[in-house]
Write an enzyme that holds these catalytic residues in place. Structure first.
Site, PDB file in Angstrom:
ATOM      1  CG  ASP A  10      -3.421   6.670  -8.509  1.00 51.93           C
ATOM      2  OD1 ASP A  10      -3.975   7.475  -7.366  1.00 51.93           O
ATOM      3  OD2 ASP A  10      -3.947   5.534  -8.211  1.00 51.93           O
ATOM      4  CB  SER A  11      -1.195   6.529  -4.799  1.00 47.78           C
ATOM      5  OG  SER A  11      -2.047   5.933  -4.961  1.00 47.78           O
ATOM      6  CE1 TYR A  42       2.361   8.340  -3.802  1.00 44.84           C
ATOM      7  CE2 TYR A  42       1.113  10.523  -4.775  1.00 44.84           C
ATOM      8  CZ  TYR A  42       1.758   9.893  -4.809  1.00 44.84           C
ATOM      9  OH  TYR A  42       3.183   9.781  -5.650  1.00 44.84           O
ATOM     10  N   GLY A  43      -1.725   7.760   0.882  1.00 44.69           N
ATOM     11  CA  GLY A  43      -2.621   8.114   2.530  1.00 44.69           C
ATOM     12  C   GLY A  43      -3.098   7.969   3.346  1.00 44.69           C
ATOM     13  CB  CYS A  73      -4.005  10.189  -6.659  1.00 41.74           C
ATOM     14  SG  CYS A  73      -3.621   9.421  -5.196  1.00 41.74           S
ATOM     15  CG  ASN A  74     -10.238  11.554  -5.018  1.00 43.40           C
ATOM     16  OD1 ASN A  74     -11.568  11.381  -4.529  1.00 43.40           O
ATOM     17  ND2 ASN A  74     -10.240   9.756  -5.325  1.00 43.40           N
ATOM     18  CB  THR A  75      -4.863  11.063  -1.736  1.00 48.52           C
ATOM     19  OG1 THR A  75      -5.549   9.480  -0.971  1.00 48.52           O
ATOM     20  CG2 THR A  75      -3.609  11.306  -0.153  1.00 48.52           C
ATOM     21  CD  GLU A 151      -1.154   0.759  -6.182  1.00 48.60           C
ATOM     22  OE1 GLU A 151      -0.182  -0.108  -6.337  1.00 48.60           O
ATOM     23  OE2 GLU A 151      -1.973   0.273  -6.731  1.00 48.60           O
ATOM     24  CB  CYS A 183      -9.984   5.899  -2.913  1.00 49.01           C
ATOM     25  SG  CYS A 183      -8.338   5.075  -3.295  1.00 49.01           S
ATOM     26  CB  THR A 184      -8.763   6.978  -8.468  1.00 50.69           C
ATOM     27  OG1 THR A 184      -7.493   6.660  -7.878  1.00 50.69           O
ATOM     28  CG2 THR A 184      -9.215   8.008  -9.043  1.00 50.69           C
ATOM     29  CG  HIS A 185      -6.183   2.497  -5.384  1.00 48.17           C
ATOM     30  ND1 HIS A 185      -5.914   3.663  -6.014  1.00 48.17           N
ATOM     31  CD2 HIS A 185      -4.664   1.345  -6.019  1.00 48.17           C
ATOM     32  CE1 HIS A 185      -4.406   3.265  -5.828  1.00 48.17           C
ATOM     33  NE2 HIS A 185      -4.294   1.870  -6.303  1.00 48.17           N
TER      34      HIS A 185
HETATM   35  N1  DGL Z   1      -5.640   6.136  -5.420  1.00 45.64           N
HETATM   36  C1  DGL Z   1      -5.640   7.499  -4.960  1.00 45.64           C
HETATM   37  C2  DGL Z   1      -6.532   7.979  -4.317  1.00 45.64           C
HETATM   38  O1  DGL Z   1      -7.581   8.082  -5.044  1.00 45.64           O
HETATM   39  C3  DGL Z   1      -5.377   5.966  -3.364  1.00 45.64           C
HETATM   40  C4  DGL Z   1      -4.277   6.888  -2.000  1.00 45.64           C
HETATM   41  C5  DGL Z   1      -3.616   6.047  -1.641  1.00 45.64           C
HETATM   42  O2  DGL Z   1      -1.910   5.482  -2.047  1.00 45.64           O
HETATM   43  O3  DGL Z   1      -3.644   5.969  -0.477  1.00 45.64           O
HETATM   44  O4  DGL Z   1      -6.817   8.534  -2.771  1.00 45.64           O
END
Ligand code: DGL
Length: 265
Positions: A10-11, A42-43, A73-75, A151, A183-185
């Site tokens: 993930d990011s 990453y978004g 990570c969805n992104t 984060e 988003c997984t966060h």
């Molecule tokens: N956990 C990432 C997701 O699911 C976060 C992306 C990011 O870093 O913006 O999209």
């Protein structure tokens, strides 16, 4: 080959919410998790930048002999999954917002979606929303700043609560009964979100569906582990060991779980 680890990335620390579900489902599997916290979020990055970062991580995971990769990570899934599947031979499982189950279960016909800019502006997101929720009122909100709050170890703060209130109140005003955490966060913010919704809205995240997909792939490729001693190694590219430890606490990780934390890069 079968006892080799499953790679997850993930990011940042968000994908640990997916790893946590996988841990519960697969008692014999070991994992290598990469948190790319140095490059997080990453978004706001371009698809090209995210693809380049994802390639470096997948190369690393393959070097570590991972037998299957989960893009938690969805992104990154939105930006790079097709490219990654084309480039590598290992099975790669991605993640996307749970719009379909929300649409199927919604009674009010109003669904909130909270996701990053990268995910929301991807073609895959638009196609899924059109395909599965065309007859629903989908209120999409970009969660500006939320990934940074997680984060930076700032989940339970007034600033995070204010951001969430700003994003969620318009959804509540439109009578949503489901909020898709895209988003997984964001599952790490569930307590705070539930406080705002007074627990009246169901929060949906897709990690169970990801676990099912992983199970199918392990079976299809004959990759199921037979090991009785499993290990998770968490690599981070950032200076965020404290955040990782707090997330592990928040996930109520058993002290018996064999986990190593390491720096990468
Ligand atoms: N956990 C990432 C997701 O699911 C976060 C992306 C990011 O870093 O913006 O999209």
């Amino acid at each position: 080959m079968n006892n080799n680890p499953i790679g997850i990335f993930d990011s940042g620390v968000g994908g640990l919410t997916v790893w946590n579900t996988l841990l519960k489902r697969f008692e014999k599997e070991s994992f290598i998790y990469v948190s790319d916290s140095k490059h997080c979020p990453y978004g706001n990055k371009t698809d090209e930048e995210i693809t380049e970062l994802s390639i470096a991580i997948v190369d690393f995971l393959i070097e570590k002999k991972c037998k299957l990769i989960v893009v938690a990570c969805n992104t990154a899934t939105s930006a790079a999954i097709y490219f990654l599947r084309d480039k590598y031979k290992v099975p790669i499982v991605g993640i996307e917002p749970a719009i379909k189950p929300a649409s199927l279960r919604s009674k009010t016909g109003n669904i909130g979606v909270l996701a990053t800019k990268g995910t929301v502006s991807g073609t895959h997101f638009k196609t899924t929303a059109l395909k599965f929720a065309n007859d629903k009122n989908v209120i999409t909100q970009i969660g500006y700043g939320l990934v940074d709050q997680v984060e930076n170890n700032l989940i339970y703060t007034a600033q995070t609560r204010d951001l969430l209130r700003t994003y969620i109140t318009p959804m509540l005003n439109q009578n949503v009964d489901f909020i898709v955490l895209g988003c997984t966060h964001y599952p790490l913010l569930s307590d705070e979100i539930n406080e705002i919704t007074e627990g009246k809205v169901i929060l949906l995240e897709p990690s169970e569906a990801i676990a099912k997909q992983v199970e199918n792939k392990l079976k299809e490729y004959n990759l199921e582990s037979e090991s009785n001693s499993r290990l998770t190694t968490i690599y981070t590219t950032g200076d965020n060991l404290l955040t990782i430890k707090n997330v592990l606490n928040q996930l109520k990780m058993s002290t018996k779980e064999n986990i190593k934390l390491k720096r990468w890069l």
